[in-house]
Design a protein around this motif. Sequence first.
Motif, mmCIF file in Angstrom:
data_model
loop_
_atom_site.group_PDB
_atom_site.id
_atom_site.type_symbol
_atom_site.label_atom_id
_atom_site.label_comp_id
_atom_site.label_asym_id
_atom_site.label_seq_id
_atom_site.Cartn_x
_atom_site.Cartn_y
_atom_site.Cartn_z
ATOM 1 N N GLU A 171 16.037 32.785 -66.047
ATOM 2 C CA GLU A 171 14.714 32.549 -65.433
ATOM 3 C C GLU A 171 14.449 33.457 -64.238
ATOM 4 O O GLU A 171 13.386 34.077 -64.134
ATOM 5 N N ARG A 172 15.424 33.591 -63.355
ATOM 6 C CA ARG A 172 15.090 34.256 -62.083
ATOM 7 C C ARG A 172 14.632 35.687 -62.283
ATOM 8 O O ARG A 172 13.751 36.170 -61.583
ATOM 9 N N ILE A 201 16.289 21.893 -61.239
ATOM 10 C CA ILE A 201 15.580 21.101 -60.225
ATOM 11 C C ILE A 201 15.350 19.694 -60.771
ATOM 12 O O ILE A 201 15.569 18.687 -60.094
ATOM 13 N N GLN A 202 14.989 19.619 -62.058
ATOM 14 C CA GLN A 202 14.788 18.304 -62.674
ATOM 15 C C GLN A 202 16.116 17.543 -62.709
ATOM 16 O O GLN A 202 16.178 16.349 -62.402
ATOM 17 N N TYR A 214 18.888 27.831 -52.808
ATOM 18 C CA TYR A 214 17.562 28.438 -52.884
ATOM 19 C C TYR A 214 17.586 29.834 -52.293
ATOM 20 O O TYR A 214 18.044 30.035 -51.166
ATOM 21 N N LEU A 226 10.661 23.663 -52.056
ATOM 22 C CA LEU A 226 10.134 24.364 -53.255
ATOM 23 C C LEU A 226 8.629 24.147 -53.391
ATOM 24 O O LEU A 226 8.114 23.159 -52.997
ATOM 25 N N ASP A 279 22.864 28.122 -61.631
ATOM 26 C CA ASP A 279 22.224 27.031 -62.370
ATOM 27 C C ASP A 279 22.394 27.134 -63.891
ATOM 28 O O ASP A 279 22.492 26.113 -64.580
ATOM 29 N N CYS A 321 17.889 27.462 -58.155
ATOM 30 C CA CYS A 321 16.772 26.489 -58.277
ATOM 31 C C CYS A 321 15.931 26.732 -59.515
ATOM 32 O O CYS A 321 14.699 26.742 -59.468
ATOM 33 N N ASP A 322 16.613 26.965 -60.637
ATOM 34 C CA ASP A 322 15.882 27.078 -61.917
ATOM 35 C C ASP A 322 15.176 25.754 -62.212
ATOM 36 O O ASP A 322 15.684 24.676 -61.831
ATOM 37 N N SER A 323 14.043 25.819 -62.906
ATOM 38 C CA SER A 323 13.195 24.620 -63.064
ATOM 39 C C SER A 323 13.949 23.450 -63.711
ATOM 40 O O SER A 323 13.873 22.319 -63.220
ATOM 41 N N CYS A 324 14.727 23.705 -64.774
ATOM 42 C CA CYS A 324 15.365 22.532 -65.403
ATOM 43 C C CYS A 324 16.497 21.982 -64.528
ATOM 44 O O CYS A 324 16.843 20.805 -64.599
#
Length: 376
Positions: free
Chosen positions: A61-62, A293-294, A306, A376, A261, A288-291
């Motif tokens: 992702e990043r 973070i979840q 971060y 975030l 992550d 801090c990839d989106s999944c």
Amino acid sequence: MHKLLKTISLISILILLFTACSSKEVSNLSQESEPVPQSATTYTGEDVKTIGISMPAAQLERWHIDADLLKTLFEDAGYNVLLSYGDNLIDAQINDINQMIDQGAQLLIISPVDSDSLGPCIENANKKNIPIVAYDRLIYHNPNLLAYVSYDNYMVGQLQAQYIVDALDLDNIDSDRCFNLEIFSGDSADNNAIYFYDGAMSILSSYINDGKLKVLSNQTSFYSTSISSWDTELACERMEIMLSSYYGTNQQLNAVLAANDSIALGVCEAIDSSYNKDNQIIITGQDCDSCNIQNIKDEKQSMSIYKNLNNEAYATFCIVQNYLNGVSTGDDLTKGYDLDFTIRRDSDTYVSDNVYITSYLLSPMVVTNANIDKVL
Ligand code: GAL
């Protein structure tokens, strides 16, 4: 008597010669072991119109975020931007970069798949006087590197490790208590991964040595713990094998040092599917990839690091602009820009071929459930 004097003088000459050589060798060694500062350069080439950006992979992702931020900054400033992703393949990235050079790239921003293996395109770029910025990951064997822009990678590892120490309260537990830890490091070809590992182990080693932390798999070295391409599936498989091999009925797993992550995701998947005890496991991460973070919000992952990619991209933009406007690499290439974030110009951490590489390092920060909505 005469013969004896001759022998003594011959031996003393031999001793002198030997000490001279050895002191010369030592002086070479001492020169060899003490790196030298990078020599300053000032841009003298033609007006740059086209920038080439090479990211290591599209899978993670990043790198998409980095690429979009950099592309927008340079296009808004009037540059043409060529962009490529190396699919985690060294040869693909070398080919991409050489193609961008053929298409007219006059400055390159590269995050290498392998910090050691860009030789062919570095040679091509240097022949054409094309400056190179190492973005986020160091590029070795290029003394003309314009700059290395990254986060303080050693600090990333220290923050991850300190989080584990604090979460398990290792400094206050009874001497007969101990916790079980497993280590998942990044891709061994990625220079950052070594710094993440070294930073973490600078804190964890003493707890492992005094028995407060046990690694039941006995895999504690960088190479035995590294996950190729930072791959989530490989991390998941390794975690599953460990759980079945070492964490059967009466052994709890208490913490996993996951270097980023994408690895933490695989670790969480394995624990979800194959860990049959109900204790909370401390799991670190980075990016801090989106999944993830979840997963932090769902309390499956404990923390991430971060690294504000807007700041890393903007710092790179400022450095390139200053350099192309004639500021020497011997000066602070961020000068004149009002940066609302911390960045440290460092000339004694990263070394390539015995030359200190001038680096611009931003500061990472810990994200947990407690501050996730603020940061975030
Ligand atoms: C590192 C980078 C990290 C991590 C990893 C996988 O070099 O600094 O942010 O994401 O690559 O891409």
